[in-house]
Write a protein that holds these residues in place. Structure first.
Motif, mmCIF file in Angstrom:
data_model
loop_
_atom_site.group_PDB
_atom_site.id
_atom_site.type_symbol
_atom_site.label_atom_id
_atom_site.label_comp_id
_atom_site.label_asym_id
_atom_site.label_seq_id
_atom_site.Cartn_x
_atom_site.Cartn_y
_atom_site.Cartn_z
ATOM 1 N N GLU A 269 0.832 -1.194 0.000
ATOM 2 C CA GLU A 269 0.000 0.000 0.000
ATOM 3 C C GLU A 269 0.873 1.253 0.000
ATOM 4 N N ASP A 270 0.517 2.194 -0.838
ATOM 5 C CA ASP A 270 1.209 3.483 -0.842
ATOM 6 C C ASP A 270 0.595 4.335 0.264
ATOM 7 N N LEU A 271 1.231 4.304 1.431
ATOM 8 C CA LEU A 271 0.688 4.989 2.602
ATOM 9 C C LEU A 271 1.082 6.455 2.662
ATOM 10 N N SER A 272 1.807 6.935 1.655
ATOM 11 C CA SER A 272 2.295 8.308 1.716
ATOM 12 C C SER A 272 1.176 9.325 1.646
ATOM 13 N N TYR A 273 0.041 8.941 1.029
ATOM 14 C CA TYR A 273 -1.034 9.918 0.942
ATOM 15 C C TYR A 273 -2.314 9.497 1.649
ATOM 16 N N ILE A 274 -2.433 8.232 2.009
ATOM 17 C CA ILE A 274 -3.688 7.852 2.665
ATOM 18 C C ILE A 274 -3.762 8.443 4.061
ATOM 19 N N ARG A 275 -2.613 8.647 4.736
ATOM 20 C CA ARG A 275 -2.654 9.233 6.066
ATOM 21 C C ARG A 275 -3.200 10.645 6.026
ATOM 22 N N GLU A 276 -2.999 11.330 4.895
ATOM 23 C CA GLU A 276 -3.517 12.683 4.798
ATOM 24 C C GLU A 276 -5.043 12.690 4.757
ATOM 25 N N PHE A 313 3.571 -0.308 -5.700
ATOM 26 C CA PHE A 313 2.749 0.369 -4.698
ATOM 27 C C PHE A 313 1.400 0.727 -5.316
ATOM 28 N N VAL A 314 0.331 0.508 -4.554
ATOM 29 C CA VAL A 314 -1.015 0.751 -5.063
ATOM 30 C C VAL A 314 -1.810 1.598 -4.084
ATOM 31 N N ASN A 315 -2.889 2.141 -4.586
ATOM 32 C CA ASN A 315 -3.800 2.943 -3.786
ATOM 33 C C ASN A 315 -4.367 2.089 -2.642
ATOM 34 N N PRO A 316 -4.243 2.516 -1.396
ATOM 35 C CA PRO A 316 -4.717 1.697 -0.278
ATOM 36 C C PRO A 316 -6.176 1.927 0.094
ATOM 37 N N ALA A 317 -6.866 2.809 -0.621
ATOM 38 C CA ALA A 317 -8.225 3.179 -0.219
ATOM 39 C C ALA A 317 -9.152 1.965 -0.198
ATOM 40 N N GLN A 321 -12.030 -2.675 3.704
ATOM 41 C CA GLN A 321 -13.493 -2.686 3.693
ATOM 42 C C GLN A 321 -14.076 -3.332 2.442
ATOM 43 N N THR A 322 -13.215 -3.823 1.543
ATOM 44 C CA THR A 322 -13.674 -4.344 0.262
ATOM 45 C C THR A 322 -13.476 -5.844 0.193
ATOM 46 N N CYS A 323 -14.445 -6.542 -0.317
ATOM 47 C CA CYS A 323 -14.366 -7.992 -0.474
ATOM 48 C C CYS A 323 -13.398 -8.323 -1.604
ATOM 49 N N HIS A 324 -12.457 -9.208 -1.354
ATOM 50 C CA HIS A 324 -11.476 -9.559 -2.374
ATOM 51 C C HIS A 324 -12.102 -10.361 -3.507
ATOM 52 N N ALA A 325 -13.256 -11.000 -3.262
ATOM 53 C CA ALA A 325 -13.873 -11.858 -4.264
ATOM 54 C C ALA A 325 -14.774 -11.086 -5.220
ATOM 55 N N CYS A 326 -15.633 -10.196 -4.692
ATOM 56 C CA CYS A 326 -16.592 -9.495 -5.554
ATOM 57 C C CYS A 326 -16.280 -8.014 -5.702
ATOM 58 N N ASN A 327 -15.277 -7.531 -4.980
ATOM 59 C CA ASN A 327 -14.839 -6.128 -5.095
ATOM 60 C C ASN A 327 -15.896 -5.121 -4.679
#
Length: 425
Positions: A269-276, A313-317, A321-327
């Motif tokens: 996770e790219d945490l550099s901006y999610i903390r903001e 690195f990917v967007n961590p948003a 809270q998201t299901c890995h199977a059905c998104n």
């Protein structure tokens, strides 16, 4: 193509003479007074810090480091007080190293001191495993960043940040994404995806680190009330060393876990901006910032580069809270359980951290999911891959049993037990 890798070299200073010990102590005391005054003044720019530290008898290398560091304490770390024994920081302009195979301690460091001709040399006891990088420092094959001098009761330790070029591992044509979720309950959870299916999940428990941080907080508070300064120094060093050990063990095991799969690509996770964007209130934010998320992520990235494993690195948003199977959006009924409320999805309840790690892994391919509840979200990896613009859900994966923490723990065989990491002390 090459990328820049960063490591911190560590060396213990050979026992100094009484005169050199006195000068080291004086440097540390002066630096900490300057740091304290600059921080307490509320200075949050380099110019403001410069106005405070100029009168102090310090080298320009230490003053320049303070001008960079004090604003970071305010803006980046959101610090409200100084409660640590901070090391003396120097910028790389002050770095000098000498080497001779004829000496007992081959490497010697030139200790910066204020005033012309006052610097002095002192032998270093290096970590043998880092000898090649120390030699590269002399040859100019690696560059020095900031270096720090820290006193540990009866010894002095030098930390040197170095940067060097390594070949960037190429992403394979048929990669196996290995996602990692960093959290508080479970410090590190890994999950590989094979044909979109979670495979052989890995958990490194965070209980020991949580206990250490809680114990450190209460112990230091109690010692401060007793005004036992020397004891505070000792205990703080003990806790920081223990936490550093956990970060190193967890990052090493994470890379070893990824290496068992064919064509692995580590996804973080790219945490550099999610903390903001996160705001859980002062209490939870303090706990989140207390965890060394960036530190653990950085160590995984460094070790993966050394092992030749690509890192993306990917967007961590919404990964938790998201299901890995059905998104689609679900909920965490408890800290350890994720619930997908959609009737057409085979997932009902799943181990929450494994679900999050699988979700992170799936974002290696941004076209494989959508965020219909927030379509404006940018789900692009940090490496510049295409933005996710799909509008429908991908087809549900084949029917599979639920993965709960109880199932995962009880069904782990003896051969697989090593996948569930737990720091041993």
């Amino acid at each position: 193509m090459t990328v820049t890798a960063t490591k911190t070299l560590e060396a213990t200073l050979a026992p100094p003479t009484a005169h050199k010990e006195h000068r080291l102590q004086r440097t540390v005391a002066t630096y900490r007074r300057a740091l304290s005054e600059a921080f307490e003044s509320g200075a949050n720019t380099q110019t403001a810090v410069n106005d405070v530290v100029t009168p102090y008898t310090l080298t320009s290398y230490a003053k320049d480091a303070l001008k960079n560091y004090v604003p970071q304490l305010r803006r980046t770390y959101n610090a409200s007080e100084l409660d640590d024994d901070h090391p003396v920081r120097f910028t790389n302009r002050g770095w000098r190293l000498d080497h001779s195979e004829e000496r007992t301690h081959e490497f010697c460091w030139r200790v910066p001191q204020a005033g012309r001709g006052n610097a002095f040399w002192i032998p270093l006891r290096i970590n043998p495993a880092q000898r090649e990088l120390w030699s590269d420092l002399l040859d100019g094959d690696v560059s020095v960043g900031e270096f720090r001098l820290q006193e540990y009761r009866t010894s002095w330790v030098l930390h040197v940040t170095v940067e060097y070029e390594v070949a960037e591992p190429a992403e394979p044509d048929d990669p196996t994404p290995v996602g990692f979720d960093i959290g508080e309950s479970k410090l590190l959870t890994g999950c590989a995806l094979k044909d979109g299916t979670p495979t052989q999940p890995y958990i490194y428990d965070g209980g020991r680190a949580r206990h250490l941080r809680k114990e450190m907080f209460t112990t230091l508070q109690r010692l401060q009330r007793r005004d036992a300064e020397w004891r505070i120094d000792e205990r703080f060093t003990h806790y920081q060393n223990a936490l550093t050990d956990i970060v190193e063990k967890a990052s090493r095991e994470a890379v070893e876990y990824a290496r068992q799969f064919e064509n692995p690509v580590i996804v973080l996770e790219d945490l550099s901006y999610i903390r903001e964007r996160l705001d859980y209130g002062k209490w939870m934010n303090r706990r989140l910032h207390a965890w060394a998320f960036a530190r653990l992520t950085g160590r995984i990235e460094d070790k993966a580069l050394d092992a030749g494993i690509p890192v993306r690195f990917v967007n961590p948003a919404y990964t938790s809270q998201t299901c890995h199977a059905c998104n689609r959006l679900g909920r965490r009924s408890t800290q350890a359980a994720f619930v997908c409320p959609h009737d057409d999805c085979w997932v009902t309840e799943y181990q929450a951290d494994i679900n999050a790690a699988a979700k992170v892994a799936s974002r290696l391919n941004p076209w494989g999911e959508s965020l219909p509840w927030k379509p404006a979200d940018d789900d692009s990896p940090r490496d510049g891959s295409a933005r996710d613009s799909t509008t429908g859900h991908r087809e549900s994966s084949r029917k599979s049993r639920q993965m709960t923490l109880g199932d995962f723990s009880s069904e782990t065989s003896d051969d697989e037990a090593s996948l569930v990491g737990s720091p041993a002390f």
